[in-house]
Structures are given as structure tokens and as C-alpha cells.
Motif scaffolding. Sequence first.
Motif, PDB file in Angstrom:
ATOM      1  N   LEU A 161      27.946  48.440  57.709  1.00 26.24           N
ATOM      2  CA  LEU A 161      28.002  48.413  56.252  1.00 26.24           C
ATOM      3  C   LEU A 161      28.281  49.815  55.738  1.00 26.24           C
ATOM      4  O   LEU A 161      27.534  50.753  56.045  1.00 26.24           O
ATOM      5  CB  LEU A 161      26.682  47.911  55.663  1.00 26.24           C
ATOM      6  N   LEU A 162      29.345  49.974  54.968  1.00 27.51           N
ATOM      7  CA  LEU A 162      29.605  51.222  54.266  1.00 27.51           C
ATOM      8  C   LEU A 162      29.044  51.062  52.864  1.00 27.51           C
ATOM      9  O   LEU A 162      29.515  50.215  52.097  1.00 27.51           O
ATOM     10  CB  LEU A 162      31.102  51.533  54.221  1.00 27.51           C
ATOM     11  N   LEU A 167      30.674  50.893  45.914  1.00 33.99           N
ATOM     12  CA  LEU A 167      31.125  49.792  46.766  1.00 33.99           C
ATOM     13  C   LEU A 167      30.271  49.686  48.019  1.00 33.99           C
ATOM     14  O   LEU A 167      29.919  50.700  48.613  1.00 33.99           O
ATOM     15  CB  LEU A 167      32.590  50.013  47.182  1.00 33.99           C
ATOM     16  N   ARG A 168      29.949  48.439  48.383  1.00 35.71           N
ATOM     17  CA  ARG A 168      29.443  48.131  49.723  1.00 35.71           C
ATOM     18  C   ARG A 168      30.532  47.322  50.417  1.00 35.71           C
ATOM     19  O   ARG A 168      31.022  46.341  49.853  1.00 35.71           O
ATOM     20  CB  ARG A 168      28.153  47.312  49.676  1.00 35.71           C
ATOM     21  N   THR A 266      31.890  41.835  40.258  1.00 39.13           N
ATOM     22  CA  THR A 266      31.601  40.415  40.484  1.00 39.13           C
ATOM     23  C   THR A 266      30.939  40.137  41.827  1.00 39.13           C
ATOM     24  O   THR A 266      30.628  38.985  42.121  1.00 39.13           O
ATOM     25  CB  THR A 266      32.899  39.592  40.401  1.00 39.13           C
ATOM     26  N   TYR A 267      30.744  41.167  42.650  1.00 36.55           N
ATOM     27  CA  TYR A 267      30.124  40.922  43.951  1.00 36.55           C
ATOM     28  C   TYR A 267      29.245  42.096  44.361  1.00 36.55           C
ATOM     29  O   TYR A 267      29.328  43.194  43.794  1.00 36.55           O
ATOM     30  CB  TYR A 267      31.186  40.639  45.025  1.00 36.55           C
ATOM     31  N   ASP A 268      28.391  41.851  45.373  1.00 34.32           N
ATOM     32  CA  ASP A 268      27.486  42.884  45.889  1.00 34.32           C
ATOM     33  C   ASP A 268      28.006  43.519  47.163  1.00 34.32           C
ATOM     34  O   ASP A 268      27.617  44.647  47.497  1.00 34.32           O
ATOM     35  CB  ASP A 268      26.098  42.278  46.148  1.00 34.32           C
ATOM     36  N   VAL A 269      28.854  42.824  47.891  1.00 33.09           N
ATOM     37  CA  VAL A 269      29.427  43.368  49.119  1.00 33.09           C
ATOM     38  C   VAL A 269      30.771  42.708  49.378  1.00 33.09           C
ATOM     39  O   VAL A 269      30.963  41.520  49.093  1.00 33.09           O
ATOM     40  CB  VAL A 269      28.475  43.156  50.318  1.00 33.09           C
ATOM     41  N   ALA A 270      31.712  43.488  49.886  1.00 38.80           N
ATOM     42  CA  ALA A 270      33.011  42.968  50.300  1.00 38.80           C
ATOM     43  C   ALA A 270      33.031  42.847  51.815  1.00 38.80           C
ATOM     44  O   ALA A 270      32.749  43.815  52.524  1.00 38.80           O
ATOM     45  CB  ALA A 270      34.126  43.895  49.839  1.00 38.80           C
ATOM     46  N   LEU A 271      33.352  41.652  52.318  1.00 37.37           N
ATOM     47  CA  LEU A 271      33.554  41.465  53.752  1.00 37.37           C
ATOM     48  C   LEU A 271      35.045  41.527  54.032  1.00 37.37           C
ATOM     49  O   LEU A 271      35.813  40.719  53.489  1.00 37.37           O
ATOM     50  CB  LEU A 271      32.984  40.120  54.214  1.00 37.37           C
ATOM     51  N   CYS A 272      35.428  42.478  54.862  1.00 34.35           N
ATOM     52  CA  CYS A 272      36.835  42.723  55.145  1.00 34.35           C
ATOM     53  C   CYS A 272      37.127  42.347  56.593  1.00 34.35           C
ATOM     54  O   CYS A 272      36.233  42.341  57.437  1.00 34.35           O
ATOM     55  CB  CYS A 272      37.170  44.191  54.879  1.00 34.35           C
ATOM     56  N   MET A 273      38.377  42.046  56.881  1.00 38.17           N
ATOM     57  CA  MET A 273      38.696  41.477  58.181  1.00 38.17           C
ATOM     58  C   MET A 273      38.921  42.507  59.275  1.00 38.17           C
ATOM     59  O   MET A 273      38.871  42.172  60.454  1.00 38.17           O
ATOM     60  CB  MET A 273      39.935  40.577  58.058  1.00 38.17           C
ATOM     61  N   TYR A 274      39.150  43.776  58.895  1.00 44.05           N
ATOM     62  CA  TYR A 274      39.353  44.794  59.922  1.00 44.05           C
ATOM     63  C   TYR A 274      38.911  46.147  59.384  1.00 44.05           C
ATOM     64  O   TYR A 274      38.660  46.315  58.177  1.00 44.05           O
ATOM     65  CB  TYR A 274      40.803  44.825  60.423  1.00 44.05           C
TER      66      TYR A 274
END
Length: 340
Positions: A161-162, A167-168, A266-274
Motif C-alpha cells: 500500500l502506498l 492517495l492510497r 469517491t474512494y479510499d484506495v485505488a487497486l491497480c493492476m501493476y
Amino acid sequence: MTTTQLPPLALTMGDPAGIGPDITLALWSARHSLSLPSFLFIGDAEVLRARAAVLSLDVTVVPATPETAADIFADALPVLASDCAVPAAPGVPDSRNAAAITGAIETAVALTMAGRTAAVVTNPIAKAVLYDAGFGFPGHTEFLADLAEKATGRAALPVMLLAGPKLRAVPVTIHIPLKDVPGALTEDLIVETATITERDLRERFGIARPRLAIAGLNPHAGEGGALGLEDDAIVRPAVERLKAAGIAAIGPLPADTMFHDAARATYDVALCMYHDQALIPAKALGFDDSVNATLGLPFIRTSPDHGTAFAIAGKGIARPDSLLAALRLAQELALHERTA
């Protein structure tokens, strides 16, 4: 529980030829004005003394244990030894010191697992230096997961987690070549990563119902299959499974529109694919004060979000902001965990 009742944080040496000693010394020197959390430095005391001399810092370095570190911290920098095999010159890494580098990490994890330190905070390592000495892990994160499994007998999926002020972000696949990402990305991996992220944001960060924004893999999240099939075949079904499990997840979302101010609200964390899909926006939005936190482990671990910076080691220009943020986040998470 007050901060004075917490054990000290375990701060590892990192690569002694890098800026880890510089930023550690700089923060301790400013401890009173910063209200710095107390820490026990695990590494080579002579490295700190020599670097303090190079940087013209008046720092007293003394041997300590987790039980004595907090009392010592106001007047001296407490150190638990993980001694280097050879002297460490600023900017000149040496693989002969690999055992001291990894030994400091092993000690920090063991102390934190035993409750003698509150969390693990790691100074930067240079993986190439460790590889030359036979280090068998892609990076810090995977090494910590292996230590956790050895301590508990249970496999751990480490989640990077960054965490910054704006941003998270979490990369689902981490230290692999970009060409290997589509083959490594699976529905199960996305679901497991998101589930761990959601749980730790609730239990450690105190977010009652974390909102997860799931990025697509391809441009425009695949454009309905015109720009790749993975988003509809892998990412979308994973998001549906997360929703069915009661997790507030949306996606797959086009990554090029996920990180502007209105979207991030609109969000608390972004899940990214790479890796770079997560780390580029995270570092662009908070290069000096973002923190690398590892989720999914049976202990708290944070780290500054930068490397060893050998080129500026010993020059007095390394900024300690990210290490300060890492120490403060580790303290915050430890307090929340103990009072939850």
C-alpha cells in the motif's frame, strides 16, 4: 492507551551506504520540534557515528534494548547492534554487508512479533546489493512475508500500500516485468488482494467501510474488448465477487481518469493492476511524504517511499519527510490496533 505506553518502533538500518543513516540522524536531531515517535535503530552504531561526523551532526549513539530505548531516546539515539562486516562508506554499497542488512530486518520482525517493539519501519535497501550475496527474494515485501510465514506457520500474501496525503494505492501485481502482468493477473489474486486491503483499512486504519476503486488493466478498461479482453474476463468478475461479499468496490475503471481530484474523493484506495499504474500517481501526488505500508502481515510495517539514493548519501541533502511519515503512520497504526 497513550503513545508513551507503546513500545518503541523498530527502525532498520537499510543499506548503510545509502541515505538511511542520513535521514535517521536528521530526524533524531530534530526529535523535539517534530514530536518524533521513539524508535530503536537496529543496525551498526559505528555507521551512525561515522555518518554523523560526515554530516557535522552532534549525535550521541548508545547501545539499547526495546525495554530501555524509550527512556534513552530523549538524550541519545538508541541502537541494537546488527554490525556490518566492513566499514560502510557513503555511496559505496558493499554486498559483504548484506548479512547485517537482512539481519536487522529479521531482528525487527522478531521483536515486533514478540510485542517488544510496536511496529517495523524499514530504511531503504538496494536489492542488487543483496542479490550479489544470494538474497532470494524480489524485494523487501516478499522477504517480510517469508519471515511472517516462518514465525506463524501460515502463508501470508503481502499487499503493498502506498499511502500519501492525497492517495492510497495498491498494486495487485508488484515486482514482475510488465510483459508478465497479463499472465500473472487472475480473478482470485484481485479478490484476495482487495479483501486483505479492505480488512486492514478497517482494522488498522479505522475506516469503517472502505471504498475500493479497481483499475482496469488495459487503456480505457479494455474499451469493451477492443483494447484487450482481460478487463471483462478477469477484472470485472473479480469486482462482482467483491460486491457479493459486501465490499464497496467499483470497476474496472479507466486508469487515466481515476486520479484527478474529483475522482479521488469517491474512494479510499485505488487497486491497480501493476506496479507503475499504482506507484506513478502515488509518487506524483506525494513524492516526499508518501509511505510504503505492507498489508496482510501479522505485524505492522511501514517504510519511506524512496530508495537508497547512493548518489546523495553523506551530502546532507537527503530529505527525511517520507521516513518521518513512515514513523508517524506506524505509531498511528500501532495505537489503533492496541485500542481497537
